[in-house]
Write an enzyme that holds these catalytic residues in place. Structure first.
Site, PDB file in Angstrom:
ATOM      1  N   GLU A 101       0.702  -1.308   0.096  1.00 54.30           N
ATOM      2  CA  GLU A 101       0.044   0.019  -0.257  1.00 54.30           C
ATOM      3  C   GLU A 101       0.806   1.478   0.070  1.00 54.30           C
ATOM      4  O   GLU A 101       0.582   2.204  -0.506  1.00 54.30           O
ATOM      5  CB  GLU A 101      -0.984   0.165   1.076  1.00 54.30           C
ATOM      6  N   TRP A 137       1.839   1.493  -3.584  1.00 56.12           N
ATOM      7  CA  TRP A 137       0.923   2.144  -4.303  1.00 56.12           C
ATOM      8  C   TRP A 137       0.887   3.648  -4.214  1.00 56.12           C
ATOM      9  O   TRP A 137       0.824   4.748  -5.050  1.00 56.12           O
ATOM     10  CB  TRP A 137      -0.503   1.765  -3.738  1.00 56.12           C
ATOM     11  N   TRP A 175     -15.575  11.559 -13.524  1.00 53.17           N
ATOM     12  CA  TRP A 175     -14.562  10.827 -12.289  1.00 53.17           C
ATOM     13  C   TRP A 175     -14.304  12.248 -11.473  1.00 53.17           C
ATOM     14  O   TRP A 175     -14.047  12.451 -10.259  1.00 53.17           O
ATOM     15  CB  TRP A 175     -13.321   9.984 -12.554  1.00 53.17           C
TER      16      TRP A 175
END
Length: 434
Positions: free
Chosen positions: A259, A262, A343
């Site tokens: 994570e 990322w 988005w």
């Protein structure tokens, strides 16, 4: 004003005295260090909520820093306004020999810091920047040909393989140093001074247990389980050290380290492709015709879509400034795929509401959900809210917490039917990419 030589350390997204690279380097110098923080009016004046929890969070941690400095006879000087104007005044008032700061990789920050560096150079003042809130800088992990990775998996492998013990090395605590500029007690600016009031939102603690880290891989997808770190806001504002956190996670959770991987990948994308702030990473998606129905967007914002898992997520966000990461993917997919709403609308709403809002991760996550970003998965990944519920909230604990009326007659009817919405989405994207 004194003309005694000083170095200035500029706090930004590194609100801690412990393991702070730039501060450590400043304190190692031969001149006493004057720490400052600037409430950037160009940022905070744009905040719609006058009790914005992020500003309260920043103010709280600045107060803690100032209390520690007071014990050393020092103080944290705080200012409100445009950084360029404030720095010009600082360089008039003090005999500044060097400016020290940790690097920020966002487009606005890079532009702002370049302006301050130019002012420093004009006056022959050293301008010293350091890596602090990432393990690898955005231009450090590149392909063999020197170009940036734009797909996560190969980037993640090289990111992990490139980690050395040096990346985890912390610098000595600033509490060991007495090299602060001695100044009479200087209270930091109040929230009221800037037209704000204190938020009532509760921020999670800045630590995560080893137990959560060890079970992170198996628990992190279940919103009803206390299985995530909740450290996003602390990473965003640097109230914890990325090095100390990575040290803690090493050997306990490869999933958690992934994570962090990322997080830095999206920093890479933003650094090398700053256009993604307002544009699709995949430019061939520019032809997608978003429906952008304002009533449906409002229903999504308020958690009244008729899909319990979606509504639970939005209500959690509105009430707490936080949303579970699995649910973030579900609600983002629903907005962009089921409702065909751009988005950028959802990203802007998250930017207003999330305590842990960070431009790179927020932008990357939303473009991932919309299919317009770096992810290799084509546009036809459309989360089914019902199957996501069965998989990740099978006992409906999370839904019952945030949507207690979901089985009642007064609960909102679904604003769109899943199968029809899925087909509409697939057709829309096919036509755009034809």
């Amino acid at each position: 004003m004194t003309k005694k030589p000083v170095n200035i350390f500029w706090f930004r997204r590194d609100l801690r005295l412990e393991d702070n690279t730039g501060l450590h380097k400043a304190l190692e110098g031969k001149h006493p260090v004057l720490p400052i923080f600037i409430f950037d009016s160009q940022i905070i004046d744009s905040l719609e909520d006058r009790s914005d929890a992020r500003l309260t969070f920043i103010h709280h941690h600045l107060s803690k820093i100032n209390e520690v400095l007071k014990e050393k006879g020092a103080a944290l000087l705080t200012f409100y306004g445009e950084p360029k104007t404030i720095w010009a005044k600082l360089l008039e008032d003090y005999n500044v020999q060097g400016i020290f700061l940790n690097r920020d990789y966002e487009p606005y920050a890079r532009k702002r810091d370049t302006e301050i560096e130019e002012i420093a150079q004009e006056q022959n003042i050293s301008f010293n920047t350091f890596k602090d809130h990432v393990l690898h800088e955005p231009d450090a992990v590149l392909k063999d040909d020197g170009t940036p990775y734009v797909v996560f998996t190969p980037y993640s492998r090289r990111w992990r393989d490139s980690l050395t013990p040096g990346h985890f090395k912390t610098v000595p605590s600033a509490s060991y140093y007495d090299n602060y500029y001695q100044i009479p007690n200087a209270p930091i600016l109040s929230l009221a001074d800037m037209g704000f009031t204190k938020s009532k939102l509760v921020v999670p603690p800045s630590t995560v247990s080893d137990t959560i880290l060890k079970r992170y891989g198996e628990n992190r997808d279940y919103p009803a389980v206390n299985g995530t770190s909740r450290l996003g806001v602390h990473l965003r504002f640097g109230t914890i050290s990325i090095r100390e956190l990575a040290q803690q996670a090493e050997g306990k959770s490869s999933t958690f380290l992934n994570e962090l991987n990322w997080r830095e990948f999206y920093q890479v994308i933003l650094w090398h492709f700053p256009r993604v702030v307002t544009e699709n990473f995949k430019t061939n998606y520019n032809a997608v015709e978003w429906r952008n129905n304002e009533d449906e967007f409002q229903a999504w914002c308020e958690g009244k879509t008729g899909y319990p898992i979606v509504d639970a997520g939005m209500r959690e966000l509105n009430a707490t400034g936080y949303m579970h990461n699995r649910v973030r993917m579900i609600v983002a997919s629903f907005l962009t795929k089921h409702l065909l709403i751009d988005w950028r609308w959802g990203e802007a709403y998250f930017a207003k509401k999330l305590l842990d809002y960070e431009l790179a991760s927020n932008n990357g996550g939303w473009q991932w959900a919309a299919g317009t970003g770096t992810d290799a998965q084509p546009y036809f990944r459309i989360f089914n809210p019902e199957s996501q519920t069965r998989k990740f909230d099978p006992e409906l604990k999370y839904i019952r917490q945030w949507v207690p009326e979901f089985q009642e007659l007064n609960y909102a009817k679904p604003i769109v039917e899943h199968k029809a919405a899925r087909e509409r989405c697939l057709n829309t994207f096919k036509e755009a990419l034809a």
